[in-house]
Design a protein around this motif. Sequence first.
Motif, PDB file in Angstrom:
ATOM      1  N   ARG A  46       0.815  -1.214   0.000  1.00 10.24           N
ATOM      2  CA  ARG A  46       0.000   0.000   0.000  1.00 10.24           C
ATOM      3  C   ARG A  46       0.850   1.267   0.000  1.00 10.24           C
ATOM      4  O   ARG A  46       0.561   2.210  -0.742  1.00 10.24           O
ATOM      5  CB  ARG A  46      -0.926  -0.002   1.212  1.00 10.24           C
ATOM      6  N   ASP A  47       1.893   1.313   0.825  1.00 13.03           N
ATOM      7  CA  ASP A  47       2.716   2.534   0.895  1.00 13.03           C
ATOM      8  C   ASP A  47       3.421   2.809  -0.440  1.00 13.03           C
ATOM      9  O   ASP A  47       3.567   3.962  -0.842  1.00 13.03           O
ATOM     10  CB  ASP A  47       3.748   2.440   2.017  1.00 13.03           C
ATOM     11  N   PHE A  48       3.846   1.746  -1.111  1.00 10.91           N
ATOM     12  CA  PHE A  48       4.493   1.946  -2.401  1.00 10.91           C
ATOM     13  C   PHE A  48       3.489   2.444  -3.436  1.00 10.91           C
ATOM     14  O   PHE A  48       3.794   3.327  -4.239  1.00 10.91           O
ATOM     15  CB  PHE A  48       5.162   0.650  -2.880  1.00 10.91           C
ATOM     16  N   CYS A  49       2.257   1.908  -3.389  1.00 11.75           N
ATOM     17  CA  CYS A  49       1.198   2.403  -4.288  1.00 11.75           C
ATOM     18  C   CYS A  49       0.907   3.873  -4.017  1.00 11.75           C
ATOM     19  O   CYS A  49       0.697   4.657  -4.946  1.00 11.75           O
ATOM     20  CB  CYS A  49      -0.068   1.568  -4.111  1.00 11.75           C
ATOM     21  N   THR A  50       0.908   4.254  -2.740  1.00 14.00           N
ATOM     22  CA  THR A  50       0.693   5.660  -2.376  1.00 14.00           C
ATOM     23  C   THR A  50       1.788   6.531  -2.975  1.00 14.00           C
ATOM     24  O   THR A  50       1.521   7.606  -3.523  1.00 14.00           O
ATOM     25  CB  THR A  50       0.675   5.816  -0.840  1.00 14.00           C
ATOM     26  N   LEU A  66       3.360  10.551  -7.433  1.00 14.83           N
ATOM     27  CA  LEU A  66       4.263  10.980  -8.507  1.00 14.83           C
ATOM     28  C   LEU A  66       3.521  11.249  -9.819  1.00 14.83           C
ATOM     29  O   LEU A  66       4.055  11.912 -10.706  1.00 14.83           O
ATOM     30  CB  LEU A  66       5.334   9.916  -8.757  1.00 14.83           C
ATOM     31  N   LYS A  67       2.292  10.737  -9.926  1.00 19.16           N
ATOM     32  CA  LYS A  67       1.552  10.853 -11.185  1.00 19.16           C
ATOM     33  C   LYS A  67       0.942  12.237 -11.358  1.00 19.16           C
ATOM     34  O   LYS A  67       0.626  12.926 -10.395  1.00 19.16           O
ATOM     35  CB  LYS A  67       0.432   9.817 -11.226  1.00 19.16           C
ATOM     36  N   THR A 114       7.539  10.403   4.666  1.00 24.00           N
ATOM     37  CA  THR A 114       6.215   9.847   4.377  1.00 24.00           C
ATOM     38  C   THR A 114       6.229   9.243   2.974  1.00 24.00           C
ATOM     39  O   THR A 114       7.129   9.534   2.177  1.00 24.00           O
ATOM     40  CB  THR A 114       5.112  10.939   4.402  1.00 24.00           C
ATOM     41  N   PRO A 115       5.226   8.423   2.642  1.00 18.66           N
ATOM     42  CA  PRO A 115       5.164   7.875   1.283  1.00 18.66           C
ATOM     43  C   PRO A 115       4.659   8.869   0.238  1.00 18.66           C
ATOM     44  O   PRO A 115       4.650   8.551  -0.948  1.00 18.66           O
ATOM     45  CB  PRO A 115       4.208   6.684   1.419  1.00 18.66           C
ATOM     46  N   TYR A 116       4.242  10.061   0.661  1.00 20.05           N
ATOM     47  CA  TYR A 116       3.786  11.081  -0.297  1.00 20.05           C
ATOM     48  C   TYR A 116       5.009  11.815  -0.826  1.00 20.05           C
ATOM     49  O   TYR A 116       5.663  12.559  -0.086  1.00 20.05           O
ATOM     50  CB  TYR A 116       2.805  12.048   0.371  1.00 20.05           C
TER      51      TYR A 116
END
Length: 196
Positions: free
Chosen positions: A10-14, A19-20, A159-161
């Motif tokens: 999930r964190d990698f998907c976030t 980035l998109k 954070t993953p953001y």
Amino acid sequence: MSDSEETPPRDFCTALESLKGQSFRPEFHITQIPAPTRIAPWAVALQAEINDTADLDPDHYLGDTKFVVLYDPAGQSAWDGNFRVIVHARAPIESEMGDDPLLGEVAWSWLPESLQKQGASFHNLSGTVTRIFNETFGGLYINSSRIELELRASWSPATPYLTEHLHAWADFAASLAGLPPFVENISSLPRKAEKI
């Protein structure tokens, strides 16, 4: 991204979603490239050529740069976290600047300044700055010679953001390439009518 058939964490998907859909100054020509596969189980990589022409005319080349995001769900002690951002940037510089003993220190300072300006939270920032002198020979004369400045750095985002980290990378690479600050949608104020 990993070649594994697993569903990304999930964190990698976030991180990927953050980035998109970003926009950059027109000199940045960004593409996704294969990510390294040995350092972490999940990764994504981008590269950009900095060039002020749409068709990437070699005579207008200003530099190139890479942005890599690594993710290890188990964490890595050297990162002090699960994520690591790696950047590499290279740009030709004028020979007078290449002789400046403070050049490396000044160029390095642009990276933490860009991260702070964009509001990116990070820790464990480290890296190197290298000056490279290239001479190209052909026939009986020197075809070209130039000095390049190269920076390699990495840090751990808090954070993953990663939106702010991505824009900090772009800002830093633009500074290294000698581009002035970019301001979108500049409009001039109307002049006041003169009293008669």
